[in-house]
Design a protein around this motif. Structure first.
Motif, PDB file in Angstrom:
ATOM      1  N   SER A 145       3.034 -15.808 -15.175  1.00  0.00           N
ATOM      2  CA  SER A 145       4.028 -16.683 -15.534  1.00  0.00           C
ATOM      3  C   SER A 145       3.726 -18.192 -15.126  1.00  0.00           C
ATOM      4  CB  SER A 145       5.426 -16.240 -15.003  1.00  0.00           C
ATOM      5  OG  SER A 145       6.313 -17.034 -15.116  1.00  0.00           O
ATOM      6  N   ARG A 169       6.583 -17.604  -4.872  1.00  0.00           N
ATOM      7  CA  ARG A 169       5.869 -18.607  -5.660  1.00  0.00           C
ATOM      8  C   ARG A 169       4.709 -19.460  -4.917  1.00  0.00           C
ATOM      9  NH1 ARG A 169      10.331 -21.736  -8.421  1.00  0.00           N
ATOM     10  NH2 ARG A 169      11.055 -21.532  -5.997  1.00  0.00           N
ATOM     11  N   GLN A 229       2.735 -23.560  -9.414  1.00  0.00           N
ATOM     12  CA  GLN A 229       3.326 -24.942  -9.973  1.00  0.00           C
ATOM     13  C   GLN A 229       2.886 -26.156  -9.262  1.00  0.00           C
ATOM     14  OE1 GLN A 229       7.342 -24.845 -10.993  1.00  0.00           O
ATOM     15  NE2 GLN A 229       7.818 -22.442 -10.585  1.00  0.00           N
ATOM     16  N   ASP A 249       8.611 -18.439  -0.764  1.00  0.00           N
ATOM     17  CA  ASP A 249       7.613 -19.315  -1.592  1.00  0.00           C
ATOM     18  C   ASP A 249       6.831 -19.644  -0.344  1.00  0.00           C
ATOM     19  OD1 ASP A 249       8.832 -19.096  -4.057  1.00  0.00           O
ATOM     20  OD2 ASP A 249      10.000 -20.987  -3.415  1.00  0.00           O
ATOM     21  N   LEU A 294       3.684 -23.076  -4.619  1.00  0.00           N
ATOM     22  CA  LEU A 294       3.942 -24.596  -5.187  1.00  0.00           C
ATOM     23  C   LEU A 294       2.953 -25.518  -4.493  1.00  0.00           C
ATOM     24  CD1 LEU A 294       7.833 -24.106  -4.793  1.00  0.00           C
ATOM     25  CD2 LEU A 294       6.429 -24.328  -6.826  1.00  0.00           C
ATOM     26  N   GLU A 306       5.661 -19.936 -14.022  1.00  0.00           N
ATOM     27  CA  GLU A 306       6.479 -20.154 -12.803  1.00  0.00           C
ATOM     28  C   GLU A 306       5.925 -19.616 -11.584  1.00  0.00           C
ATOM     29  OE1 GLU A 306       9.498 -21.231 -12.989  1.00  0.00           O
ATOM     30  OE2 GLU A 306       9.144 -21.556 -15.132  1.00  0.00           O
ATOM     31  N   LEU A 307       4.736 -18.848 -11.368  1.00  0.00           N
ATOM     32  CA  LEU A 307       4.267 -18.430 -10.530  1.00  0.00           C
ATOM     33  C   LEU A 307       3.479 -19.515  -9.589  1.00  0.00           C
ATOM     34  CD1 LEU A 307       3.581 -15.874  -8.614  1.00  0.00           C
ATOM     35  CD2 LEU A 307       1.547 -15.470  -9.970  1.00  0.00           C
ATOM     36  N   HIS A 354      13.234 -27.336  -8.208  1.00  0.00           N
ATOM     37  CA  HIS A 354      12.380 -25.992  -8.339  1.00  0.00           C
ATOM     38  C   HIS A 354      13.004 -24.798  -7.626  1.00  0.00           C
ATOM     39  CE1 HIS A 354       9.474 -28.831  -9.956  1.00  0.00           C
ATOM     40  NE2 HIS A 354       8.625 -27.890 -10.418  1.00  0.00           N
ATOM     41  N   GLN A 355      14.059 -25.180  -6.812  1.00  0.00           N
ATOM     42  CA  GLN A 355      14.575 -24.027  -6.253  1.00  0.00           C
ATOM     43  C   GLN A 355      13.828 -23.146  -5.192  1.00  0.00           C
ATOM     44  OE1 GLN A 355      16.231 -21.789  -9.673  1.00  0.00           O
ATOM     45  NE2 GLN A 355      18.237 -22.664  -9.190  1.00  0.00           N
TER      46      GLN A 355
END
Length: 303
Positions: free
Chosen positions: A91, A64, A96, A133, A66, A93-94, A127-128
């Motif tokens: 999404s 992702r 953020q 990422d 971030l 989520e991709l 956000h794990q």
């Protein structure tokens, strides 16, 4: 580096008598200063390119993007992230955006939030963040404790890291894998980094998200073919995209748009390749949702 030494805190000599300027003089002056921003961004394109390359690689490996920052920088990250789902059909989520102080800080300043180093780690844990990422720290001053802590934590868990700041020799640069220092010079109002510095960050964020989505095959012939038709304007735009990219009639675009269940990218494949909805879905799945590669396959088969 003391705060008074930062590029973002310097007094612009041309502002010495700014309070005496007329409105016309003020807007001309601000506009003149703003024109320097694009040139400053041009100087850091090699670093921006490296960041985009690594970002695309992360996303292709199911990672992702971030953005994390405080104040104006944090809000700019949230703005860019929030535009990606409706524009490119990805999404939420991709891409953020994370801001110091949480959601309240989007609308109003949360004093002291930018100094909360522990909160930065906790936010990334929430956000794990992981080794797949890309974490991009945003701080005009290049020294915001919240962002420094976030990048340090991201590196510990193996994530790729980058920073965007507007000072030379930024503290963030020493932490990030890829450091971007875009030097826009003193602001019209000393220390008001929401102006030129903010504009520079916005331009670079536009490049990161847009170029990444293009590389992932979410743009065809200059059109956003994963646009989500969630209102009347976007439904009309979706049909026009189908018509323009396939050279079909308005009626044909209307028909294939309906047949594709209002999925523009699949409608284009159906129209260009004469394939069914199921076949278009299989093509996109085979080519990781990249429309250019999918079209390339059936064009090759026709030769």
């Amino acid at each position: 580096m003391d705060i008074h030494e930062l590029h973002t805190e310097q007094v612009n000599p041309a502002s010495a008598t700014i309070e005496e300027m007329s409105i016309a003089e003020l807007t001309a002056y601000i506009n003149q200063e703003d024109q320097k921003v694009a040139h400053a961004v041009a100087q850091v394109l090699p670093q921006v390119n490296r960041l985009i390359e690594q970002t695309v690689d992360c996303v292709r490996k199911q990672g992702r993007i971030l953005y994390i920052g405080a104040g104006t920088s944090g809000r700019l990250g949230i703005l860019d992230a929030s535009e990606c789902p409706p524009t490119y059909g990805v999404s939420p989520e991709l891409v953020q955006g994370i801001i110091a102080g949480g959601p309240k800080a989007i609308l109003s300043a949360q004093e002291g939030a930018e100094d909360a180093q522990l909160a930065a780690m906790e936010d990334l844990q929430d956000h794990q963040v992981c080794d797949k990422d890309m974490v991009i720290g945003l701080a005009a001053s290049g020294r915001t404790p919240y962002v420094l802590s976030a990048l340090s934590y991201a590196k510990k868990v193996g994530a790729k890291t980058a920073s965007i700041s507007c000072v030379e020799g930024a503290e963030l640069s020493a932490v990030a894998d890829i450091a971007i220092e875009v030097l826009v010079g003193p602001e019209v109002v000393a220390g008001s980094s929401r102006m030129k510095a903010g504009t520079a960050q916005k331009l670079i964020l536009n490049m990161i998200s847009t170029a990444t989505m293009i590389q992932l095959g979410k743009v065809y012939k200059g059109y956003m073919v994963d646009v989500q038709p969630t209102n009347a304007k976007l439904v009309k735009r979706a049909k026009q995209i189908i018509q323009k990219t396939t050279a079909c009639s308005e009626a044909e675009a209307e028909h294939v748009f309906s047949q594709s269940k209002q999925q523009v990218k699949k409608a284009i494949l159906m129209q260009l390749g004469g394939v069914s909805l199921d076949e278009s879905e299989a093509l996109l799945e085979k080519h990781q949702d990249n429309i250019v590669h999918a079209i390339g396959e059936f064009m090759k088969n026709e030769e």
